[in-house]
Write a protein that holds these residues in place. Structure first.
Motif, PDB file in Angstrom:
ATOM      1  N   ILE A   8      -0.524   8.566   4.475  1.00 21.36           N
ATOM      2  CA  ILE A   8      -1.553   7.624   4.034  1.00 21.36           C
ATOM      3  C   ILE A   8      -2.046   8.035   2.657  1.00 21.36           C
ATOM      4  O   ILE A   8      -2.463   9.169   2.459  1.00 21.36           O
ATOM      5  N   HIS A   9      -1.963   7.114   1.714  1.00 24.05           N
ATOM      6  CA  HIS A   9      -2.458   7.346   0.355  1.00 24.05           C
ATOM      7  C   HIS A   9      -3.545   6.316   0.093  1.00 24.05           C
ATOM      8  O   HIS A   9      -3.236   5.147  -0.119  1.00 24.05           O
ATOM      9  N   LYS A  10      -4.793   6.751   0.134  1.00 24.06           N
ATOM     10  CA  LYS A  10      -5.899   5.832  -0.138  1.00 24.06           C
ATOM     11  C   LYS A  10      -6.542   6.215  -1.458  1.00 24.06           C
ATOM     12  O   LYS A  10      -6.743   7.404  -1.717  1.00 24.06           O
ATOM     13  N   PRO A  11      -6.885   5.221  -2.277  1.00 24.23           N
ATOM     14  CA  PRO A  11      -7.531   5.528  -3.561  1.00 24.23           C
ATOM     15  C   PRO A  11      -8.837   6.298  -3.375  1.00 24.23           C
ATOM     16  O   PRO A  11      -9.135   7.222  -4.111  1.00 24.23           O
ATOM     17  N   TYR A  44       5.022   5.204   2.463  1.00 21.05           N
ATOM     18  CA  TYR A  44       3.697   5.614   2.927  1.00 21.05           C
ATOM     19  C   TYR A  44       2.842   4.378   3.130  1.00 21.05           C
ATOM     20  O   TYR A  44       3.253   3.263   2.818  1.00 21.05           O
ATOM     21  N   THR A  45       1.663   4.557   3.690  1.00 21.33           N
ATOM     22  CA  THR A  45       0.757   3.439   3.945  1.00 21.33           C
ATOM     23  C   THR A  45      -0.509   3.612   3.116  1.00 21.33           C
ATOM     24  O   THR A  45      -0.785   4.701   2.617  1.00 21.33           O
ATOM     25  N   THR A  46      -1.279   2.526   2.999  1.00 15.79           N
ATOM     26  CA  THR A  46      -2.554   2.615   2.290  1.00 15.79           C
ATOM     27  C   THR A  46      -3.722   2.436   3.248  1.00 15.79           C
ATOM     28  O   THR A  46      -4.872   2.447   2.828  1.00 15.79           O
ATOM     29  N   TYR A  62      -1.418  -1.331   6.542  1.00 17.16           N
ATOM     30  CA  TYR A  62      -1.336  -1.805   5.160  1.00 17.16           C
ATOM     31  C   TYR A  62      -0.388  -0.919   4.371  1.00 17.16           C
ATOM     32  O   TYR A  62      -0.472   0.304   4.447  1.00 17.16           O
ATOM     33  N   PRO A  64       1.781  -0.482   0.406  1.00 12.52           N
ATOM     34  CA  PRO A  64       1.797  -0.934  -0.985  1.00 12.52           C
ATOM     35  C   PRO A  64       2.807  -2.069  -1.162  1.00 12.52           C
ATOM     36  O   PRO A  64       3.874  -2.044  -0.544  1.00 12.52           O
ATOM     37  N   GLN A  96      -0.522  -4.668   0.866  1.00 10.83           N
ATOM     38  CA  GLN A  96      -1.900  -4.657   0.356  1.00 10.83           C
ATOM     39  C   GLN A  96      -1.888  -5.130  -1.091  1.00 10.83           C
ATOM     40  O   GLN A  96      -1.388  -4.469  -1.979  1.00 10.83           O
TER      41      GLN A  96
END
Length: 106
Positions: A8-11, A44-46, A62, A64, A96
């Protein structure tokens, strides 16, 4: 756990418990299923969310927009495995997208 959040890569960086669970499931599938391992390793997911649809619950994952193609290649196997792990809940992958405001005219 730090390991589970590699999927998971979230801003913002704040990953909730449910997203960690989905991330952990993706890592387990990656290590167990050799046929989708190479494709899944690069993806990966967001984020992830559990939503109610009528009387049932569904999981929305979600991803990218630039990785949607990669997920489509392995979607059938990946959804089947995730639905097994989450006791038959429907799993959906969504790109997303960010809607940008219209440029202002000067």
């Amino acid at each position: 756990s730090r390991v589970a959040t590699t999927k998971i890569h979230k801003p913002s960086g704040d990953v909730d418990k449910f997203e960690e669970t989905v991330s952990q499931a993706l890592l387990e599938i990656e290590s167990a299923k050799t046929d989708i391992r190479t494709t899944l390793r690069e993806l990966y997911t967001t984020g992830a969310k559990e939503v109610e649809v009528g009387a049932k619950k569904a999981i929305v994952v979600y991803v990218p927009v630039n990785q949607v193609r990669g997920y489509q290649k392995i979607q059938v196997n990946l959804v089947r495995e995730l639905e097994k792990k989450f006791s038959g809940k429907t799993v959906v992958f969504l790109g997303q997208r960010r809607i940008l405001p219209k440029p202002k005219k000067n």
